[in-house]
Design a protein around this motif. Structure first.
Motif, short mmCIF file in Angstrom:
data_model
loop_
_atom_site.label_atom_id
_atom_site.label_comp_id
_atom_site.label_asym_id
_atom_site.label_seq_id
_atom_site.Cartn_x
_atom_site.Cartn_y
_atom_site.Cartn_z
N ALA A 193 5.29 -100.97 28.27
CA ALA A 193 5.15 -100.26 27.66
C ALA A 193 4.49 -98.73 27.42
N THR A 194 3.48 -98.20 28.39
CA THR A 194 3.03 -97.46 29.41
C THR A 194 4.60 -96.09 30.09
N ASN A 195 5.63 -96.87 30.78
CA ASN A 195 6.42 -95.97 31.17
C ASN A 195 7.72 -95.87 30.30
N PHE A 196 7.70 -96.52 28.85
CA PHE A 196 8.69 -96.58 27.94
C PHE A 196 8.03 -95.05 26.88
N LEU A 197 6.59 -95.78 26.99
CA LEU A 197 6.33 -94.24 26.61
C LEU A 197 6.52 -92.70 26.90
N SER A 198 5.77 -92.97 27.98
CA SER A 198 6.33 -91.75 28.78
C SER A 198 7.41 -90.93 28.54
N LYS A 199 7.90 -92.10 28.75
CA LYS A 199 10.04 -91.55 28.80
C LYS A 199 10.51 -91.38 26.32
N LYS A 218 3.45 -85.75 22.20
CA LYS A 218 2.18 -86.59 22.37
C LYS A 218 1.47 -87.43 23.16
N ARG A 219 2.44 -87.91 24.23
CA ARG A 219 2.27 -88.40 25.23
C ARG A 219 1.00 -87.80 25.91
N ASN A 220 0.92 -86.86 25.97
CA ASN A 220 -0.45 -86.24 27.00
C ASN A 220 -1.72 -85.88 26.24
N GLN A 221 -2.28 -86.67 24.59
CA GLN A 221 -2.63 -86.11 23.89
C GLN A 221 -2.86 -87.95 22.93
N LEU A 222 -2.46 -89.32 24.17
CA LEU A 222 -3.15 -90.13 23.39
C LEU A 222 -3.84 -90.75 24.64
N SER A 223 -4.54 -91.93 24.02
CA SER A 223 -5.32 -92.96 24.57
C SER A 223 -4.97 -94.42 25.45
N LYS A 224 -5.84 -94.58 26.07
CA LYS A 224 -5.89 -96.35 26.81
C LYS A 224 -4.65 -96.96 25.64
N PRO A 225 -3.67 -97.89 26.35
CA PRO A 225 -3.11 -98.82 25.08
C PRO A 225 -4.42 -99.27 25.23
N ASN A 226 -4.57 -100.01 23.41
CA ASN A 226 -5.39 -100.48 22.72
C ASN A 226 -7.03 -100.75 22.43
N GLU A 227 -7.14 -99.03 23.05
CA GLU A 227 -9.02 -99.24 23.66
C GLU A 227 -9.54 -98.65 22.95
N TYR A 229 -0.71 -92.69 15.58
CA TYR A 229 -1.27 -93.85 16.74
C TYR A 229 0.86 -94.00 17.18
N ILE A 230 0.97 -94.62 18.31
CA ILE A 230 2.43 -94.87 18.46
C ILE A 230 1.57 -96.16 18.82
N ARG A 231 2.99 -97.38 18.58
CA ARG A 231 3.36 -98.87 18.77
C ARG A 231 4.05 -98.58 18.59
N ILE A 232 3.94 -99.20 20.61
CA ILE A 232 5.07 -100.14 21.13
C ILE A 232 5.09 -102.15 21.47
N ASP A 233 5.69 -102.77 20.84
CA ASP A 233 5.77 -104.20 21.12
C ASP A 233 6.73 -104.21 21.97
N VAL A 234 6.52 -105.25 23.05
CA VAL A 234 7.07 -105.81 24.58
C VAL A 234 7.19 -107.35 24.79
N GLY A 235 8.14 -107.83 24.30
CA GLY A 235 9.00 -108.78 25.09
C GLY A 235 8.15 -109.60 25.91
N LYS A 236 7.95 -110.56 25.72
CA LYS A 236 7.49 -111.91 26.66
C LYS A 236 8.49 -111.57 28.03
N ASP A 237 9.88 -111.59 27.36
CA ASP A 237 10.73 -111.23 28.32
C ASP A 237 10.67 -109.85 29.19
N GLY A 238 9.78 -108.84 28.91
CA GLY A 238 9.72 -107.85 29.32
C GLY A 238 10.67 -106.72 29.39
N GLU A 239 11.27 -107.05 27.86
CA GLU A 239 12.07 -105.93 26.94
C GLU A 239 11.31 -105.10 25.56
N ILE A 240 11.49 -104.04 25.52
CA ILE A 240 10.56 -103.00 24.19
C ILE A 240 11.00 -104.40 22.86
#
Length: 547
Positions: free
Chosen positions: A134-140, A145-154, A183-194
């Motif tokens: 999720a973090t890698n996808f967010l950076s792309k 906004k990527r430099n204005q964000l909290s840690k995930p689920n902080e 906020y930005i929300r990202i869901d990642v499947g158990k298969d590792g895909e966004i």
């Protein structure tokens, strides 16, 4: 109003996504220009249709079976335009990929893929692996906004893994303090895909504020202002269950600068709303009302018509409907009564439930709505809020003379202002041995031009409004004990929250979102009477006291 409420963790549905685990370099903004890092090409304008499609394909891999179904440019009122793109696969199973881009800089605003095709997974990613993805996808994907964000689920507690995905929330930050509605929300499947990506963000400038209280001072002060209200909640099998609940007029926040207690809507709370009984007469029924037939209901309808619509004649049945609640189905029947002059704008519809209750009373028909609207244009002076309130109270007394001491009114539910269709709406509650039932129980609408009640509804499908229910035990928790249990699993948070406030601009009053720095006790668990977690919610609002 507390904009969007607390962020809830949910997904549109169980889905699968076909994404490359390696992502190509996306576009980067330079002012209003667009630059492809891989091409070093600068566009001196908003992005085009072909550029929008290329941006998405640079972020994710669109499988060959998916065809571009829709791509359109949308002009947002008061905002930048966006590009909306949809791909789908022409198969029996529903497969769809959708994306929305900022039309100026090409930033990804939302993304989702729905795929009903079952997948056998050889490997399932754990929480830590999903967080890295999720973090890698967010950076792309997030350009501005990527430099204005909290840690995930902080700031929202434990992350969710329901529905076959890991959900992560990255909140906007202002000098180390979260902005809960950004906020930005990202869901990642158990298969590792966004699976899902969403940007929810206000571009409103937030000027940093320094709190006037230490954390310990704020915790003690806010705790002293918390005062949940004791209610009874209807239950189809247990009858009336006692609980404590924070209402819209309860203190939920504390202003970090002034120390004032604020409601969920941002209103300053200084006094607790009073429950004013309509009278002193009380009367109880010994058991829930028995089910009646439509023939018995028609007799009751005529009885109510004589009381509420004198000189009207029975015009026939108007159909009916049903509602399922608590695993039981409740039926109602509609009966029409016509005015002596046959004027449909005066037609009365009376609805009776299969528990023998007056469900609703309505003046006018759908066909008369247009003519009624024209009549409202007549230059008549509307009656005042207080006069309309008196009419509504008298109507309730006329309907329930034997229960005046059990029905209450509170200014918390006032119309506050005249509605566009020249109507005032008033709500009333029911007291059970001095304790209110949960929520409003009756709604009365008064036409401000005619001064007449034109609509009435009551909400008692189970027939429990005035039940004697002497067997119910009183709550075992005091209000103070309930607050203590509630705070046991919470922590104090300092955050910026947007509230709707009325502000004056150029001599005109208007609603506007205003950020405020507040303290709040937060967690995502409900607390039962034994202190155990009773379920996942965004903000604890109820504490069971029946066990």
């Amino acid at each position: 109003m507390y904009a969007e409420g607390r962020m809830k963790k949910k997904v549109a549905g169980s889905c699968s996504i076909l994404l490359a685990m390696s992502f190509l370099t996306p576009v980067l903004p330079i002012g209003n220009d667009v630059v492809y890092a891989s091409e070093a090409k600068v566009y001196q304008r908003s992005i085009t249709q072909s550029e929008a499609e290329k941006i998405v394909r640079n972020l994710v891999t669109i499988p060959k079976e998916y065809k571009l179904h829709t791509i359109k440019e949308v002009m947002q009122a008061g905002k930048n335009k966006t590009w909306e793109l949809v791909w789908n696969a022409g198969t029996k199973d529903i497969k769809e990929i959708s994306a929305t881009l900022n039309g100026v800089n090409g930033e990804l605003l939302s993304y989702s893929l729905y795929d009903e095709t079952p997948k056998n997974l050889d490997k399932i990613v754990d929480t830590k692996q999903a967080e890295v993805i999720a973090t890698n996808f967010l950076s792309k994907a997030s350009l501005t906004k990527r430099n204005q964000l909290s840690k995930p689920n902080e700031f929202i507690g434990a992350h969710s893994t329901s529905g076959g995905y890991h959900s992560f929330i990255f909140h906007g930050m202002v000098e180390g303090i979260p902005v809960m509605e950004n906020y930005i929300r990202i869901d990642v499947g158990k298969d590792g895909e966004i699976k899902y990506y969403l940007t929810k963000w206000s571009d409103m400038e937030i000027n940093p504020v320094t709190p006037a209280f230490t954390e310990a001072q704020a915790a003690n002060k806010l705790k002293s202002m918390l005062e949940p209200t004791l209610f009874y909640k209807e239950n189809s099998t247990q009858g009336l269950v006692p609980l404590y609940k924070y209402t819209d007029q309860s203190v939920r926040f504390m202003d970090a600068r002034t120390g004032e207690g604020l409601s969920v809507n941002g209103e300053v709370i200084t006094t607790k709303p009073k429950h004013v009984r309509l009278g002193t007469t009380t009367s109880f029924v010994n058991a829930p009302r028995k089910v009646i037939t439509s023939e018995e209901a028609s007799v009751l309808a005529e009885t109510y018509a004589k009381k509420l619509a004198k000189f009207y004649s029975y015009g026939g049945s108007g159909g009916g409907g049903s509602i399922t609640e608590g695993g039981k189905t409740y039926v109602q029947w509609d009966y029409i009564f016509t005015a002596p002059d046959q004027d449909k704008s005066k037609q009365v519809t009376i609805s009776i439930s299969d528990r023998g209750e007056l469900e609703s009373f309505k003046v006018g028909s759908k066909k008369s709505a247009a003519s009624q609207k024209q009549n409202n244009q007549i230059n008549q002076k509307p009656i005042s809020l207080d006069t309309a309130k008196d009419r509504a109270i008298q109507f309730m007394k006329q309907l329930y003379p034997q229960h005046e001491g059990q029905i209450y009114y509170t200014e918390e539910w006032d119309s506050k202002k005249l509605l566009k269709n020249n109507e005032y709406t008033f709500k009333f509650g029911v007291l059970h041995h001095g304790v209110p039932l949960d929520g409003d129980r009756f709604r009365v609408v008064v036409n401000a031009l005619s001064g007449e009640v034109t609509n009435f509804n009551q909400y008692d499908h189970m027939g429990l409004h005035f039940i004697k229910d002497e067997g119910n035990q009183p709550p075992k928790l005091t209000r103070e004990e309930a607050v203590k249990l509630d705070l046991k699993n919470k922590k104090l948070a300092l955050q910026y929250v947007f509230f709707n406030e009325t502000v004056a601009e150029d001599g005109t009053e208007m609603e506007k979102l205003v950020p405020r720095l507040v303290y709040e006790f937060i967690d995502d668990s409900s607390i039962s009477a034994d202190g155990k977690k009773a379920g996942s919610t965004a903000v604890t609002t109820r504490i069971s006291t029946a066990k």
